[in-house]
Design an enzyme around this catalytic site. Sequence first.
Site, short mmCIF file in Angstrom:
data_model
loop_
_atom_site.label_atom_id
_atom_site.label_comp_id
_atom_site.label_asym_id
_atom_site.label_seq_id
_atom_site.Cartn_x
_atom_site.Cartn_y
_atom_site.Cartn_z
N ARG A 102 9.65 -3.68 0.44
CA ARG A 102 10.46 -4.34 -0.59
C ARG A 102 10.20 -3.72 -1.96
O ARG A 102 11.13 -3.55 -2.75
CB ARG A 102 10.13 -5.83 -0.65
CG ARG A 102 10.44 -6.60 0.61
CD ARG A 102 10.16 -8.09 0.42
NE ARG A 102 11.27 -8.76 -0.21
CZ ARG A 102 12.30 -9.31 0.43
NH1 ARG A 102 12.34 -9.28 1.75
NH2 ARG A 102 13.28 -9.88 -0.21
N TYR A 144 7.12 -3.26 12.70
CA TYR A 144 7.73 -1.94 12.54
C TYR A 144 6.98 -1.17 11.46
O TYR A 144 6.20 -1.75 10.70
CB TYR A 144 9.23 -2.04 12.21
CG TYR A 144 9.62 -2.94 11.06
CD1 TYR A 144 9.61 -2.48 9.75
CD2 TYR A 144 10.01 -4.25 11.29
CE1 TYR A 144 10.00 -3.30 8.70
CE2 TYR A 144 10.39 -5.09 10.25
CZ TYR A 144 10.39 -4.62 8.96
OH TYR A 144 10.76 -5.43 7.91
N ASP A 173 20.61 -14.99 -2.86
CA ASP A 173 20.01 -16.20 -2.31
C ASP A 173 20.34 -17.45 -3.13
O ASP A 173 20.32 -18.56 -2.59
CB ASP A 173 18.49 -16.05 -2.24
CG ASP A 173 18.04 -15.28 -1.01
OD1 ASP A 173 18.89 -15.00 -0.15
OD2 ASP A 173 16.84 -14.97 -0.91
#
Lengths: 406, 406
Positions: A113, A222, A299
């Site tokens: 991120r 991952y 969001d």
Amino acid sequence: VTGVDGSVDTEVVVVGGGIGGLATAFALASEGRAVRVLERASEFTEVGAGLQMAPNATRVLARWGMLDRVVDVGVRPRRLAFLDALSGEELTSLDLGEGFRERYGAPYVVLHRTDLLQVLVDGCRDVGVELVTDSDVSAVHHDEGGATVMVGDRRVRAEVVVAADGLRSMLRERLDPTPPVASGYVAYRGALAVSELPPEQVPPDLDDVVVHLGPGCHLVQYALRRGEILNTVAVFESPAFGRGEAEWGGPDELDAAFAGAGPRVQRGLASLWRDRRWPMSDRLPIDRWVDGRMMLTGDAAHPMLQYLAQGACQAIEDAACLADAVGRTGADGGVDWSTALTMFVESRQPRTARVQTTARTWGEIWHVDGVARMLRNELFRTRRLDDYTHVDWLYGDQSPIPPRTT
Amino acid sequence: VTGVDGSVDTEVVVVGGGIGGLATAFALASEGRAVRVLERASEFTEVGAGLQMAPNATRVLARWGMLDRVVDVGVRPRRLAFLDALSGEELTSLDLGEGFRERYGAPYVVLHRTDLLQVLVDGCRDVGVELVTDSDVSAVHHDEGGATVMVGDRRVRAEVVVAADGLRSMLRERLDPTPPVASGYVAYRGALAVSELPPEQVPPDLDDVVVHLGPGCHLVQYALRRGEILNTVAVFESPAFGRGEAEWGGPDELDAAFAGAGPRVQRGLASLWRDRRWPMSDRLPIDRWVDGRMMLTGDAAHPMLQYLAQGACQAIEDAACLADAVGRTGADGGVDWSTALTMFVESRQPRTARVQTTARTWGEIWHVDGVARMLRNELFRTRRLDDYTHVDWLYGDQSPIPPRTT
């Protein structure tokens, strides 16, 4: 910077400098608008760890000229694989290779991120966005000619305010006074250097995004940053939450939730940070995202559970769509903001509502037990590996706003 | 008929003259054994309505020379179709036509229970079975040389006693003192003359066995007796049972359970008898079916829920298998009963246990709601219509006792 006389400090104020806010600022500034981002924190940074960028988002990043850098700091996974967390059986997978990239016109990328945020910060600087930290917005007042943003006792005057202040959006309250809906699930994360892990803790398939599906729990692993970092997320339903207790989702519940999982999942739990956790919430879709000259995005507008890994992707779609709407309504250097915001919401609300709703259902499917688990597993097993029809609606290009003619 | 001196009245006593008892009597008598059936009721008859005979049973009926008559009084349905009871959508079907018949070597037939019983009664008479009514067996005592069956103050002496006294078998108690397991589901049935039904009450596809799957309920309809009779079964989970009430499953609960079902299912409910009902129970598989010279068979040995429609079919398989075992252990006109009974149980127990267990799971799959219903429906929708692999184990010829060499 005060505009007590009604003059405008900046055309657009974006409240919140997360992924959605920066993407919006970049897209609008690229469209020729003057944009200022107000971020509460003292720097532009992200807590959290890995992030998945599906082609519906990477197509936008490509258009913005950011895709090469994103791919460079990330990983292009080979497959999205689903395993049963109890038995360890691989149930199905989605091939993310060249056929996938061609079908959707852009690759699937996973990255940290923070790395994505840095690309967006750099992009914003390149197109002249004003990035302002330490700016905790306390209120927005709007009138006929624009809006006034209160930051402590400072006032910032703008033509329009975009609220990109996330799940717990303060600016959403006047449109929707209800609180977020706690799912009772909590996430633990970890992003650890692969080189420092014991060998048995490194999954055998670092090229894949691997999702281990268990009853009331799942684990995702991952690789990030060219394979240097192992990203792990463990999510489970808290019994203490179900009992209505104020304190819930602690590490004791983490271990108990995964007690029945197989050895590979157990090894995955060792790669989590245990000193913090993320309770997971969303909200039901709402129709109104606009209040005068203030508009919700990302969001703040449509918070969703993470089961489709679409939170950041939808925020990026929002940004591109808003810029398209602005581009189509602009004339003589100005913008018909009222029309642009209406066009934006009409385009984005149905799609994001579908993503919100589907994410909830997908989460339910991940976490079933008993005969429903048997049905889920058999459905996954019998699925053709080259069948993309279930994700076409999500990853395919279905933007209802036509491309700009420029 | 008393054998107080130890002499034998008959070689085999079968306790219970239902489908399983008569099938056993017929098969053993055909094998040359002297068989007496003791039936509690005053005639050989069956309450209930329709009955499904899958190829694993009709192959046996063919071997017994009964198939032509069974087909003649029954119906060979075209398909077994599964519909969602709420939406009315057809989800999948099993083609029961010529390809099916060839695959399994015998057809799928549905008929009235009374009609099958009459075929078996006639068959028993043809091979010399003694059919005795009004014989309520109160106890069986066995010793080294055989068994004594108490019918009131009468005694019947036999070499072996086969308990075919059904779900609530009295003779099973010494092997398994636990009661049947109530599922909380109850069945309503109806078998009505098609010619007397209002046209809208006749389903459009009388050639099919149609199963409407609903949350906590289902409805089955098919035609019997050359299409003259419409057979309807409605099954639902009783809320009163769930609350622990003594009285449960009444007609008020029937209507409430199907309140959400579509119009076609609602019309089907009109074809039920409402003055009686069948609470549904089964038992867990047990290993021991033999106690000295007394052996369980059919529902007395392995009572199952009806979701695979295999109760009568497995009883018929039992009968054929027992006769095979007797045929293989016979010598000089007698039978090594101990070896035959052991061989029978070793052959039949694993298979019937699998049918019992699978029937429970299948019932769960039929009755799911919410996301599990979504998964079930999608799994059914994506199933290939010519895929029989899920029923090969059940309908295919997998008898572990080799065919007789005679």
